[in-house]
Motif scaffolding. Structure first.
Motif, PDB file in Angstrom:
ATOM      1  N   ALA A 116      14.543   2.749  -7.107  1.00  0.00           N
ATOM      2  CA  ALA A 116      13.819   1.663  -8.199  1.00  0.00           C
ATOM      3  C   ALA A 116      14.227   0.247  -7.970  1.00  0.00           C
ATOM      4  CB  ALA A 116      14.574   2.132  -9.311  1.00  0.00           C
ATOM      5  N   LEU A 117      14.713   0.366  -6.664  1.00  0.00           N
ATOM      6  CA  LEU A 117      15.308  -1.274  -6.612  1.00  0.00           C
ATOM      7  C   LEU A 117      14.355  -1.698  -6.053  1.00  0.00           C
ATOM      8  CD1 LEU A 117      16.761  -3.681  -6.029  1.00  0.00           C
ATOM      9  CD2 LEU A 117      18.102  -2.159  -3.494  1.00  0.00           C
ATOM     10  N   LEU A 118      13.680  -0.665  -4.609  1.00  0.00           N
ATOM     11  CA  LEU A 118      12.642  -1.668  -4.254  1.00  0.00           C
ATOM     12  C   LEU A 118      11.452  -1.571  -4.797  1.00  0.00           C
ATOM     13  CD1 LEU A 118      13.506   1.776  -1.298  1.00  0.00           C
ATOM     14  CD2 LEU A 118      13.686  -1.086  -0.898  1.00  0.00           C
ATOM     15  N   PHE A 119      11.177  -0.917  -5.741  1.00  0.00           N
ATOM     16  CA  PHE A 119      10.115  -0.903  -6.471  1.00  0.00           C
ATOM     17  C   PHE A 119      10.173  -2.112  -7.212  1.00  0.00           C
ATOM     18  CE2 PHE A 119       6.842   2.377  -6.063  1.00  0.00           C
ATOM     19  CZ  PHE A 119       7.748   3.459  -5.677  1.00  0.00           C
ATOM     20  N   HIS A 120      11.178  -2.412  -7.404  1.00  0.00           N
ATOM     21  CA  HIS A 120      11.538  -3.718  -8.541  1.00  0.00           C
ATOM     22  C   HIS A 120      11.486  -4.875  -7.627  1.00  0.00           C
ATOM     23  CE1 HIS A 120      13.591  -6.825 -11.790  1.00  0.00           C
ATOM     24  NE2 HIS A 120      13.729  -6.715 -10.702  1.00  0.00           N
ATOM     25  N   GLN A 121      11.953  -4.721  -5.772  1.00  0.00           N
ATOM     26  CA  GLN A 121      12.166  -5.805  -5.415  1.00  0.00           C
ATOM     27  C   GLN A 121      10.219  -6.018  -4.855  1.00  0.00           C
ATOM     28  OE1 GLN A 121      14.391  -5.014  -2.256  1.00  0.00           O
ATOM     29  NE2 GLN A 121      16.635  -6.609  -3.284  1.00  0.00           N
ATOM     30  N   GLY A 122       9.892  -5.052  -4.762  1.00  0.00           N
ATOM     31  CA  GLY A 122       7.886  -5.109  -4.261  1.00  0.00           C
ATOM     32  C   GLY A 122       8.080  -4.873  -3.323  1.00  0.00           C
ATOM     33  N   VAL A 123       9.114  -4.450  -3.103  1.00  0.00           N
ATOM     34  CA  VAL A 123       8.905  -3.268  -1.580  1.00  0.00           C
ATOM     35  C   VAL A 123       8.334  -2.611  -0.938  1.00  0.00           C
ATOM     36  CG1 VAL A 123      10.626  -3.115   0.657  1.00  0.00           C
ATOM     37  CG2 VAL A 123      11.033  -4.889  -0.584  1.00  0.00           C
ATOM     38  N   LEU A 124       8.617  -1.778  -2.363  1.00  0.00           N
ATOM     39  CA  LEU A 124       7.382  -0.286  -2.168  1.00  0.00           C
ATOM     40  C   LEU A 124       6.029  -0.371  -3.784  1.00  0.00           C
ATOM     41  CD1 LEU A 124       9.730   2.734  -1.832  1.00  0.00           C
ATOM     42  CD2 LEU A 124       7.677   1.417   0.034  1.00  0.00           C
ATOM     43  N   ASP A 125       5.103   0.038  -2.927  1.00  0.00           N
ATOM     44  CA  ASP A 125       4.503  -0.284  -4.376  1.00  0.00           C
ATOM     45  C   ASP A 125       3.866   1.618  -4.762  1.00  0.00           C
ATOM     46  OD1 ASP A 125       1.291  -1.210  -2.685  1.00  0.00           O
ATOM     47  OD2 ASP A 125       2.384   1.108  -2.625  1.00  0.00           O
ATOM     48  N   GLU A 126       3.058   1.679  -5.840  1.00  0.00           N
ATOM     49  CA  GLU A 126       2.682   3.333  -6.233  1.00  0.00           C
ATOM     50  C   GLU A 126       2.311   3.747  -5.343  1.00  0.00           C
ATOM     51  OE1 GLU A 126       1.892   0.347  -7.485  1.00  0.00           O
ATOM     52  OE2 GLU A 126      -1.132   1.088  -7.745  1.00  0.00           O
ATOM     53  N   GLN A 127       1.331   3.367  -3.946  1.00  0.00           N
ATOM     54  CA  GLN A 127       0.861   4.375  -2.877  1.00  0.00           C
ATOM     55  C   GLN A 127       2.479   5.395  -2.650  1.00  0.00           C
ATOM     56  OE1 GLN A 127      -1.742   5.326  -2.306  1.00  0.00           O
ATOM     57  NE2 GLN A 127      -1.723   6.064  -0.601  1.00  0.00           N
ATOM     58  N   PHE A 128       3.237   4.732  -2.071  1.00  0.00           N
ATOM     59  CA  PHE A 128       4.804   5.298  -1.598  1.00  0.00           C
ATOM     60  C   PHE A 128       4.555   6.588  -2.881  1.00  0.00           C
ATOM     61  CE2 PHE A 128       8.066   5.937   0.965  1.00  0.00           C
ATOM     62  CZ  PHE A 128       8.829   6.966  -0.406  1.00  0.00           C
ATOM     63  N   LEU A 129       5.086   6.424  -3.838  1.00  0.00           N
ATOM     64  CA  LEU A 129       4.996   7.755  -5.277  1.00  0.00           C
ATOM     65  C   LEU A 129       3.634   8.607  -4.735  1.00  0.00           C
ATOM     66  CD1 LEU A 129       5.637   5.665  -8.472  1.00  0.00           C
ATOM     67  CD2 LEU A 129       6.989   7.011  -7.489  1.00  0.00           C
ATOM     68  N   GLN A 130       2.249   8.484  -4.534  1.00  0.00           N
ATOM     69  CA  GLN A 130       0.931   9.015  -3.868  1.00  0.00           C
ATOM     70  C   GLN A 130       1.806   9.979  -2.783  1.00  0.00           C
ATOM     71  OE1 GLN A 130      -2.628   9.833  -4.973  1.00  0.00           O
ATOM     72  NE2 GLN A 130      -1.039  11.110  -4.639  1.00  0.00           N
ATOM     73  N   LEU A 131       3.007   8.939  -1.656  1.00  0.00           N
ATOM     74  CA  LEU A 131       3.316  10.059  -0.591  1.00  0.00           C
ATOM     75  C   LEU A 131       4.062  11.256  -0.983  1.00  0.00           C
ATOM     76  CD1 LEU A 131       3.773   7.200   2.075  1.00  0.00           C
ATOM     77  CD2 LEU A 131       0.917   8.854   1.613  1.00  0.00           C
ATOM     78  N   GLN A 132       5.107  10.604  -1.995  1.00  0.00           N
ATOM     79  CA  GLN A 132       6.380  11.573  -2.831  1.00  0.00           C
ATOM     80  C   GLN A 132       5.009  13.052  -3.418  1.00  0.00           C
ATOM     81  OE1 GLN A 132       8.837   8.736  -4.284  1.00  0.00           O
ATOM     82  NE2 GLN A 132      10.152   9.781  -2.880  1.00  0.00           N
ATOM     83  N   GLN A 133       4.612  12.296  -4.037  1.00  0.00           N
ATOM     84  CA  GLN A 133       3.363  13.593  -4.641  1.00  0.00           C
ATOM     85  C   GLN A 133       2.990  14.673  -4.333  1.00  0.00           C
ATOM     86  OE1 GLN A 133       0.450  11.683  -7.442  1.00  0.00           O
ATOM     87  NE2 GLN A 133       2.080  11.371  -9.028  1.00  0.00           N
ATOM     88  N   LEU A 134       2.792  14.445  -2.424  1.00  0.00           N
ATOM     89  CA  LEU A 134       2.090  14.980  -1.769  1.00  0.00           C
ATOM     90  C   LEU A 134       3.180  15.950  -0.634  1.00  0.00           C
ATOM     91  CD1 LEU A 134      -0.560  12.942  -0.108  1.00  0.00           C
ATOM     92  CD2 LEU A 134      -0.327  14.059  -2.267  1.00  0.00           C
TER      93      LEU A 134
END
Lengths: 256, 156
Positions: free
Chosen positions: B18-36
């Motif tokens: 959540a922190l990394l998303f909030h900081q803009g370090v990661l975006d939703e593409q990382f979530l996509q990877l997790q889904q895979l």
């Protein structure tokens, strides 16, 4: 704060993003993926495998042609049926032979011109997209590639007919985009994910990708962000009209 | 009582993400990877991210080498490397790194060596930050698996 969707790294539902992943064709679809980036090759390979495709991934246009038996000095390869490729998906920017050049070579070949070719690019450049479509590309995907993009590709392969016109694809299912709109449309179709403190479409307040989000301050001495073509995933709000053919809509709204 | 460790670790992971998303370090593409990631490929995310690190370090070394050449920096080559870096960063959802690459590229197109140097420093900084956080994340995941394993020793 984070919710369940992030917590289970080992969870994959039968339906991801609401899509049914059981293959609708008896035979496995064979996709030839071409990308010079190892990271991207890994990702696209996995995306395709999860969508029940057989994948051959190569790192250059030359190797792709070699695989198809189209390289210099060789005629069409014997035993072509074993290699039967149902779709070619290629990156645009590659050293040596670009995806565009590969596309042209494939369309020039009497043996392979019927195979749909999809171009991927991290650059959302209208002229580039147009050029590829005019040359006969089936579709153009703006990277990063997502599961919904691959699902869309599978759809028009399973249909059995290769639609060559973008308008027809635009009239297809609701998720068909030539320009991938990465925003609440996609997020709403994914399992409960992290809710950001700000809007999910754009955590960073800045619409232009060339400016930096906090805490880093913009670099002094750098020119202000050049007026580049808008990248949809950052700047386009998700509106009701966004679900029809985006290519057509963009052509009307963007003056090049 | 035993399960508490796994749950707490999962909460820690969520907090970090959540922190990394909030900081803009990661975006939703990382979530996509997790889904895979699933049972058949349980290490997909860490595999891809490790490939990314390996490639990125090469690119950063090349970029530094090109810029250190005071005689004439090969801006075209710098641009090529940056395109690669941008592409792979966006593929894993490394949003801030990608944004720095975009600014870096703008500087290189102007043959602005000073701007490029600053951008490179920022890039190296962002990269280090991401790498550390990813290692932290993967460590938490490993620990969580161990903790969960202890709780269900005969799970079948």
């Amino acid at each position: 704060m984070a919710t369940n969707g992030v917590a289970s790294m080992h969870w994959r539902s039968e339906k991801i993003g609401g899509f049914d992943l059981s293959p609708s064709v008896d035979e496995q679809v064979h996709v030839l993926a071409v990308d010079d980036s190892l990271v991207d090759r890994k990702v696209i390979e996995h995306l395709l495998k999860i969508s029940c495709c057989k994948v051959t991934a190569v790192d250059s246009g030359i190797r792709a042609l070699q695989f198809l038996g189209l390289d210099e000095g060789k005629g069409s390869s014997v035993g072509l049926d074993d290699l039967k490729v149902d779709l070619i998906i290629t990156d645009y920017c590659m050293p040596g032979m670009t995806g565009y050049e590969l596309l042209k070579k494939i369309k020039e070949s009497s043996t392979f011109r019927e195979i749909p070719v999809v171009i991927m690019s991290s650059e959302n450049v209208m002229a580039r997209i147009d050029r590829c479509l005019e040359e006969g590309a089936q579709d153009f995907i703006v990277k990063p590639v997502k599961l919904s993009d691959v699902k869309r590709l599978r759809d028009y392969m399973s249909a059995g007919e290769f639609r060559m016109k973008s308008q027809q694809i635009g009239n297809n299912n609701s998720n068909s985009n030539k320009r991938k709109l990465r925003e609440s449309c996609d997020l709403s179709s994914s399992p409960p994910s992290i809710s950001f403190s700000s809007s999910p479409t754009s955590p960073s307040p800045s619409p232009s990708p060339s400016s930096l989000s906090s805490p880093s301050s913009p670099l002094p001495g750098l020119p202000p962000s050049p007026p580049s073509p808008p990248i949809l995933s950052y700047s386009a709000p998700c509106s009701p009209t966004s679900l029809d053919s985006p290519t057509r809509r963009l052509k009307m709204s963007i003056s090049e | 009582m035993l399960g508490l460790g796994a749950d707490r670790l999962r909460a820690d992971m969520n907090r970090l993400l959540a922190l990394l998303f909030h900081q803009g370090v990661l975006d939703e593409q990382f979530l996509q990877l997790q889904q895979l990631q699933d049972e058949s490929s349980p290490n997909f995310v860490s595999e891809v991210v490790n490939i990314y690190f390996h490639e990125s370090e090469k690119l950063l070394r090349n970029l530094r080498g090109l810029l250190m050449d005071r005689e004439c920096s090969d801006y075209k080559k710098i641009g090529t490397h940056l395109n690669q870096f941008m592409g792979s960063s966006s593929s894993i959802g490394a949003k801030r790194i990608r944004n720095v690459c975009v600014a870096f590229r703008a500087a290189s197109e102007q043959n602005n060596r000073a701007g490029c140097l600053r951008a490179l420093e920022l890039l190296e900084h962002e990269y280090c930050y991401l790498k550390n956080k990813m290692h932290e994340l993967f460590q938490l995941e490993q620990q969580r698996l161990l903790a969960a394993g202890v709780r269900y020793p005969m799970q079948n």
